[in-house]
Design a protein around this motif. Sequence first.
Motif, PDB file in Angstrom:
ATOM      1  N   ARG A   5       0.953  -1.168  -0.005  1.00 29.17           N
ATOM      2  CA  ARG A   5      -0.003  -0.138   0.199  1.00 29.17           C
ATOM      3  C   ARG A   5       0.762   1.207   0.115  1.00 29.17           C
ATOM      4  NH1 ARG A   5      -3.478   1.036   4.958  1.00 29.17           N
ATOM      5  NH2 ARG A   5      -4.967  -0.628   4.532  1.00 29.17           N
ATOM      6  N   LYS A   6       2.080   1.113   0.805  1.00 29.71           N
ATOM      7  CA  LYS A   6       2.798   2.381   0.922  1.00 29.71           C
ATOM      8  C   LYS A   6       3.446   2.573  -0.394  1.00 29.71           C
ATOM      9  CE  LYS A   6       5.297   2.761   5.029  1.00 29.71           C
ATOM     10  NZ  LYS A   6       6.257   2.111   5.802  1.00 29.71           N
ATOM     11  N   GLU A   8       2.144   1.933  -3.391  1.00 31.30           N
ATOM     12  CA  GLU A   8       1.031   2.332  -4.260  1.00 31.30           C
ATOM     13  C   GLU A   8       1.085   3.779  -3.878  1.00 31.30           C
ATOM     14  OE1 GLU A   8      -2.514   0.265  -4.241  1.00 31.30           O
ATOM     15  OE2 GLU A   8      -1.516  -1.400  -5.507  1.00 31.30           O
ATOM     16  N   ASN A   9       1.117   4.231  -2.608  1.00 34.12           N
ATOM     17  CA  ASN A   9       0.737   5.546  -2.337  1.00 34.12           C
ATOM     18  C   ASN A   9       1.912   6.542  -2.859  1.00 34.12           C
ATOM     19  OD1 ASN A   9      -1.537   5.305  -0.922  1.00 34.12           O
ATOM     20  ND2 ASN A   9      -0.807   5.105   1.073  1.00 34.12           N
ATOM     21  N   ARG A  10       3.064   5.803  -2.774  1.00 34.49           N
ATOM     22  CA  ARG A  10       4.284   6.707  -3.249  1.00 34.49           C
ATOM     23  C   ARG A  10       4.169   6.901  -4.789  1.00 34.49           C
ATOM     24  NH1 ARG A  10      10.070   4.545  -1.346  1.00 34.49           N
ATOM     25  NH2 ARG A  10       9.202   5.022   0.683  1.00 34.49           N
ATOM     26  N   ARG A  11       3.767   5.927  -5.203  1.00 33.53           N
ATOM     27  CA  ARG A  11       3.794   6.010  -6.915  1.00 33.53           C
ATOM     28  C   ARG A  11       2.653   6.986  -7.257  1.00 33.53           C
ATOM     29  NH1 ARG A  11       3.014   0.463  -9.166  1.00 33.53           N
ATOM     30  NH2 ARG A  11       5.108   0.077  -8.643  1.00 33.53           N
ATOM     31  N   LYS A  12       1.512   6.885  -6.525  1.00 35.15           N
ATOM     32  CA  LYS A  12       0.517   7.798  -6.854  1.00 35.15           C
ATOM     33  C   LYS A  12       0.796   9.040  -6.712  1.00 35.15           C
ATOM     34  CE  LYS A  12      -4.661   7.026  -6.282  1.00 35.15           C
ATOM     35  NZ  LYS A  12      -5.354   6.529  -5.180  1.00 35.15           N
ATOM     36  N   PHE A  13       1.506   9.644  -5.426  1.00 35.66           N
ATOM     37  CA  PHE A  13       2.158  10.870  -5.131  1.00 35.66           C
ATOM     38  C   PHE A  13       2.966  11.254  -6.367  1.00 35.66           C
ATOM     39  CE2 PHE A  13       5.538  13.244  -3.333  1.00 35.66           C
ATOM     40  CZ  PHE A  13       5.166  14.287  -2.980  1.00 35.66           C
ATOM     41  N   GLN A  15       2.982  10.350  -9.498  1.00 36.19           N
ATOM     42  CA  GLN A  15       2.138  10.429 -10.465  1.00 36.19           C
ATOM     43  C   GLN A  15       1.654  11.795 -10.729  1.00 36.19           C
ATOM     44  OE1 GLN A  15      -0.025   7.020 -10.767  1.00 36.19           O
ATOM     45  NE2 GLN A  15       1.360   5.933 -12.050  1.00 36.19           N
ATOM     46  N   THR A  16       0.960  12.042  -9.355  1.00 38.10           N
ATOM     47  CA  THR A  16       0.149  13.429  -9.322  1.00 38.10           C
ATOM     48  C   THR A  16       1.101  14.515  -9.361  1.00 38.10           C
ATOM     49  OG1 THR A  16      -0.035  12.943  -7.133  1.00 38.10           O
ATOM     50  CG2 THR A  16      -2.072  12.759  -8.298  1.00 38.10           C
ATOM     51  N   SER A  17       2.273  14.498  -8.544  1.00 37.85           N
ATOM     52  CA  SER A  17       3.094  15.661  -8.560  1.00 37.85           C
ATOM     53  C   SER A  17       3.806  16.238  -9.906  1.00 37.85           C
ATOM     54  CB  SER A  17       4.019  15.593  -7.452  1.00 37.85           C
ATOM     55  OG  SER A  17       4.492  14.273  -7.613  1.00 37.85           O
TER      56      SER A  17
END
Lengths: 259, 151
Positions: A5-6, A8-13, A15-17
Amino acid sequence: MGTKRKLENRRKFFQTSAALIGGTLMYSLIKPFEAIAETKEKDTEDDKANLPLWGMGVDLESCIGCGKCVEACKIENDVPKEPFYFRTWVEQYTVKNDGEVKIESPNGGIGGLKQSVPDEDIFKSFMVPKLCNHCTKAPCVQACPVGATFISPDGVVLVDETYCIGCSYCIQACPYGARYMNPITKVADKCTFCYHRITKGLQPACVEVCPTDARIFGNLKDKKSDLVKFLQKNPTQVLKPHLNTHSRVFYNGLSSEVK
Amino acid sequence: MPKLIFRLFLSFVLFVSVFIFIQQHLKPASFGKYGHYRANSINDNKMRTSYFKSENKCKECHQDVYDLKDNDVHYGVRCESCHSPKINASAECKEMPPKVEGTLKFCGQCHAMNLGRLKKGVPQLDFKEHKQGQNCIECHNPHAPWELKEN
């Protein structure tokens, strides 16, 4: 599970930034080209060519120091009535027989200037109306840290009242002392050639009320205007020419005593 | 690329883009159109109310007085040089006529003796000698000063 999960969260972060940064950069890259696409730049230049270039002539041989211009200016532009706030004022210069020069301007000349030196001591005496010289290379505009004072496309030095931060740098920078800090609005204030009048085809208030036509206002580009005729007829000077401000207020009959 | 340099580069890019983003939003819309100022400020400066209406407005009702003045020595003196201006000329003029007292002090603004204005075509008077204690308009018609009234 927790590590996944960590991650995935990091990847998401990331990607968005990345998307945010990329988007902003693209926007800032595209923005300068908008102007070219709309040919905005060219339009403003064409506008400028058709605009007038305002200026004023002051005929010291006609000025009688009645102070009507000062009074009218204060009414028209809501200038505080105290005797130290002026957009325009009239000074009386008296050269005495012993060479001493006395300069006085009680209440800016409102109510008519009165001679305080006895007649027998006077070598010569004359009045000098002063106002903002609307410099082509204005020191006040260069001093303003926020771009709140500027030279309009038709050659008038104006103040943006909503943008001025009231730092008074322009007041110190002006070599003619033509600016003051308005105690009511708390921003710098100065002569605008009555911009609200001249853009409607009227004369500035001081020119309107002058009983001897000592002030001549007009368009420097229009070869038939009263101002251009005045400049052709008389040898004129500007105040403090050594400062290279290229001012647009021209004085006829200026003595060397005038500072 | 070392991790440290990559992070440094990333934070640099982030800083610059945040700066550009904030700047684009804080800058007023018309800033920089003509130069380093808010172009809309030109319109703000045009929006002030005008008090002085110029002679054309006065002439709408007072053509007779204007003609009298214009054919006499005070032809160069505009109405609003002496009469105080009104914001709504036509309405306010009737309620509060812009009367001028014509005292020695008032007319003396131009006509009191001052060496600086001698020889400029404006008659100069020493009010200590000339009719002390009277108002100028008791004898002179301000619109035609040499039409003296009988006393």
